[in-house]
Design an enzyme around this catalytic site. Structure first.
Site, mmCIF file in Angstrom:
data_model
loop_
_atom_site.group_PDB
_atom_site.id
_atom_site.type_symbol
_atom_site.label_atom_id
_atom_site.label_comp_id
_atom_site.label_asym_id
_atom_site.label_seq_id
_atom_site.Cartn_x
_atom_site.Cartn_y
_atom_site.Cartn_z
ATOM 1 N N LYS A 132 0.827 -1.208 0.000
ATOM 2 C CA LYS A 132 0.000 0.000 0.000
ATOM 3 C C LYS A 132 0.862 1.259 0.000
ATOM 4 O O LYS A 132 0.583 2.226 -0.724
ATOM 5 C CB LYS A 132 -0.928 -0.015 1.221
ATOM 6 C CG LYS A 132 -2.003 -1.089 1.161
ATOM 7 C CD LYS A 132 -2.699 -1.258 2.497
ATOM 8 C CE LYS A 132 -3.690 -2.421 2.454
ATOM 9 N NZ LYS A 132 -4.284 -2.732 3.769
ATOM 10 N N GLN A 166 -5.299 -1.684 9.929
ATOM 11 C CA GLN A 166 -4.890 -2.983 9.404
ATOM 12 C C GLN A 166 -5.355 -4.094 10.350
ATOM 13 O O GLN A 166 -4.966 -4.141 11.508
ATOM 14 C CB GLN A 166 -3.365 -3.042 9.243
ATOM 15 C CG GLN A 166 -2.860 -4.286 8.534
ATOM 16 C CD GLN A 166 -3.254 -4.326 7.068
ATOM 17 O OE1 GLN A 166 -3.178 -3.323 6.361
ATOM 18 N NE2 GLN A 166 -3.689 -5.481 6.598
ATOM 19 N N ASP A 168 -11.578 2.676 4.111
ATOM 20 C CA ASP A 168 -11.777 1.223 4.042
ATOM 21 C C ASP A 168 -13.256 0.869 3.981
ATOM 22 O O ASP A 168 -13.626 -0.273 3.716
ATOM 23 C CB ASP A 168 -11.144 0.546 5.265
ATOM 24 C CG ASP A 168 -10.034 -0.415 4.871
ATOM 25 O OD1 ASP A 168 -9.857 -0.647 3.662
ATOM 26 O OD2 ASP A 168 -9.353 -0.944 5.762
#
Length: 643
Positions: free
Chosen positions: A54, A98, A123
């Site tokens: 990422k 995460q 997200d």
């Protein structure tokens, strides 16, 4: 034989679009930057790989991605606090957490994910975004990256989604459930399957589009797939083949390719698109932020209508008849970030000076000064005129307008003049809060002013009753067997041209010079203050206690808003500037005719602590709901021609 849906190639084309869009937006908007924060707990190897990918991809397209990595021992409350800081950071436009956590302590992942601001939840996991997707408000939400990528992969095959039967295996909030909602919103007939589904193979065979996200390697076989179907494999599993770990999906790729029309491979299918959609969401978040907060456009304000009565009632009756908006609504209407104001109840807020860092480069607006030259015991109507102008320009002409008023003094408020919130149908509300304590700024100035006055008397007392050595020991005491000058004392040494920083190296003459201010009592100009009209305090005698014998002197109380500190507050533009100006206040002369300042008394830091919140203007509103800034006080703005 099925066609492989090339996620890498599709991802590259999307990344090129993101890079170009970002470049074009930057060229048209100065200082536009995109910031992404990745929050990780622990050190899971797979998470480290995903995060590196990422970070690398974000950097490649011009997005500034930062990695916030916390130790496995981090406490949940610390994590929440750090995420809230990121929520408040105007340079961060997207935040991802995460998962899963690699933590020694129990951490509620749902709580952490929902701590992220919905406006930065790129997200798409926050319940607010999930709810919007459920209700079909996709354009106003952030869609989870994997389902969003899957949809683009499906569309890339050229299939017409309208009327197609779609089956989603898996009901997770990360992939399965949002994927089903996206397909439904694209006019598919959708079935969600899971571990309790009866006769799963036959249901799968009815699907024109089959999306699999269950975490079981090669679970779906060719006999489950309808000939000509499109199959999207969201799984990523590590399996051991011939003593080697290999990656495979939830679909038996080679087998399913025999009957399907198109299949995504693993790796190289959904994975690349997930990261790409994350960056697309982040860019979209940055553009929304910039459009909403960083450009000068028309505010979307809800103004309060007035019900006028004849004859016009008393001011207090008019003020109490109007229901003010919550100040957080006004703050949002004038595009303040949550981190840029502090609520004082529901109707007042302090604006942090950090807002200047964000909007400082904008073009200045127009500045209208309302003034007068014929003072009367009842005032001239400057406040009423100012408020009326703000209401006319804001609520009626729909111009972005903010009024600026000084905070009233309780002296005139309880005298013949009365309050200073305006009058009639041009008032600041809540009127009684505006006229009385407000957010305590005048009280803070009273405390600071009188602390300085007390320090003057105390310093004269100690200098008269102690020798040089005793004074020096009090000013620079031993701590752990060592003396050390503080910064403000170093400034005094510099002023005295004593080029030494070790207290033990000063000569007796330098000790005396440093320790004694030798204030001339007849030269003291600094008076005590009170925010009340009390004529019997206009001349007083201090020092009449038994322990202050032979130290009496005449002085007086002034009204707080006449304090020099109030004048300084009206002029200052930062806390550093405030402290510098406070330190330069001259309170008296020495017997040798040298000016004595607040810095000489070593009190500047204490004054700053008392006054730290006064530098922030107070946000209030008019009767019609237009914004008003309240700062400083009367006399100060008159003396400086500044408010």
């Amino acid at each position: 034989m099925a066609t492989s849906i090339d996620g890498k190639s599709l991802s590259k084309s999307f990344l090129d679009k993101i890079r170009q869009e970002l470049s074009e937006f930057k060229s048209n908007n100065d200082n536009f930057q995109v910031g992404l924060a990745i929050v990780q707990v622990g050190d899971r190897p797979d998470s480290n790989i995903y995060i590196r990918n990422k970070l690398r991809t974000a950097s490649d397209v011009g997005i500034n991605a930062k990695h916030f990595k916390f130790d496995r021992s981090v406490h949940e409350s610390i994590l929440i606090d750090e995420i809230n800081k990121l929520n408040s950071d105007p340079k961060i436009h997207g935040i991802i957490v995460q998962l899963p956590f690699d933590s020694e302590k129990s951490i509620d992942s749902d709580l952490i994910v929902n701590t992220v601001s919905p406006n930065k939840d790129v997200d798409g996991l926050h319940y607010a975004n999930a709810g919007k997707i459920m209700h079909g408000q996709v354009n106003d939400a952030y869609v989870p990256c994997t389902p969003k990528g899957c949809l683009e992969l499906i569309k890339s095959t050229g299939v017409q989604l309208k009327g197609k039967n779609a089956v989603v295996i898996g009901r997770s909030k990360l992939v399965g459930s949002p994927m089903a909602n996206l397909l439904k919103l694209n006019d598919c007939t959708v079935t969600i399957c899971h571990s309790k589904t009866v006769d799963l193979p036959s249901i799968c065979r009815s699907a024109d589009i089959l999306v699999v996200a269950i975490g079981k390697p090669k679970f779906v076989k060719s006999e489950w797939v309808k000939p000509g179907a499109i199959v999207v494999d969201c799984g990523i599993n590590s399996v051991q083949i011939a003593e080697k770990n290999k990656i495979c999906g939830d679909v038996d790729f080679e087998d399913v390719c025999k009957v399907a029309k198109c299949v995504t491979p693993v790796p190289g299918g959904v994975g690349p698109m997930t990261v790409t959609m994350l960056l697309q969401n982040t860019l979209e978040s940055a553009k929304r932020y910039y459009t909403n907060y960083d450009v000068d456009t028309q505010w979307k304000c809800g103004y309060n209508p007035l019900k006028r009565i004849e004859p016009v009632p008393e001011d207090i009756m008019i003020a109490k008849a109007q229901r003010p908006k919550d100040i957080s609504i006004i703050a949002d209407e004038i595009r303040l970030l949550d981190s840029e104001y502090e609520l004082y109840g529901k109707k007042k807020a302090k604006i942090c000076l950090s807002v200047l860092d964000r909007i400082g480069k904008r073009q200045n607006g127009n500045y209208v000064v309302v003034t007068g030259i014929n003072p009367t015991p009842l005032g001239e109507g400057k406040s009423t005129t100012t408020v009326g102008l703000c209401q006319a320009m804001g609520a009626h002409l729909k111009k972005n307008t903010i009024g600026c008023l000084r905070q009233p003094s309780q002296g005139p408020t309880f005298g013949i003049k009365g309050g200073a919130a305006g009058g009639g149908y041009s008032q600041v509300i809540p009127m009684e809060e505006f006229n009385l304590h407000l957010t305590g700024d005048i009280h803070a100035i009273t405390a600071a002013n009188n602390l300085l006055a007390a320090q003057i008397e105390t310093r004269m007392f100690h200098e008269k009753t102690q020798n040089d050595k005793a004074l020096f020991n009090r000013l620079v005491p031993l701590k752990n067997g060592k003396r050390q000058f503080c910064p403000i004392q170093l400034k005094r040494l510099e002023k005295l041209n004593i080029n030494k920083t070790n207290p033990d190296e000063l000569t007796d003459e330098e000790v005396s010079k440093f320790s004694r201010l030798n204030i001339d009592p007849a030269s003291i100009t600094w008076n005590r203050v009170l925010d009340t009209n009390d004529r019997f305090l206009r001349r007083i005698t201090v020092g009449q206690g038994n322990t202050e014998k032979n130290m009496t002197r005449q002085t007086q109380f002034d009204i707080t808003v006449a304090s020099e500190i109030m004048a300084i507050l009206a002029l200052t533009d930062s806390m550093a500037d405030f402290l510098t100006r406070l330190g330069r206040i001259v309170v008296a002369d020495s017997l040798d005719g040298e000016p004595i300042t607040a810095d000489d008394l070593g009190i500047t830091g204490a004054l700053g602590i008392l006054l730290k919140d006064t530098i922030k203007p107070t946000l209030m509103q008019t009767l019609e709901g237009t914004p008003i800034l309240v700062h400083a006080g009367p006399f100060a703005n008159i003396g400086n021609v500044y408010s």
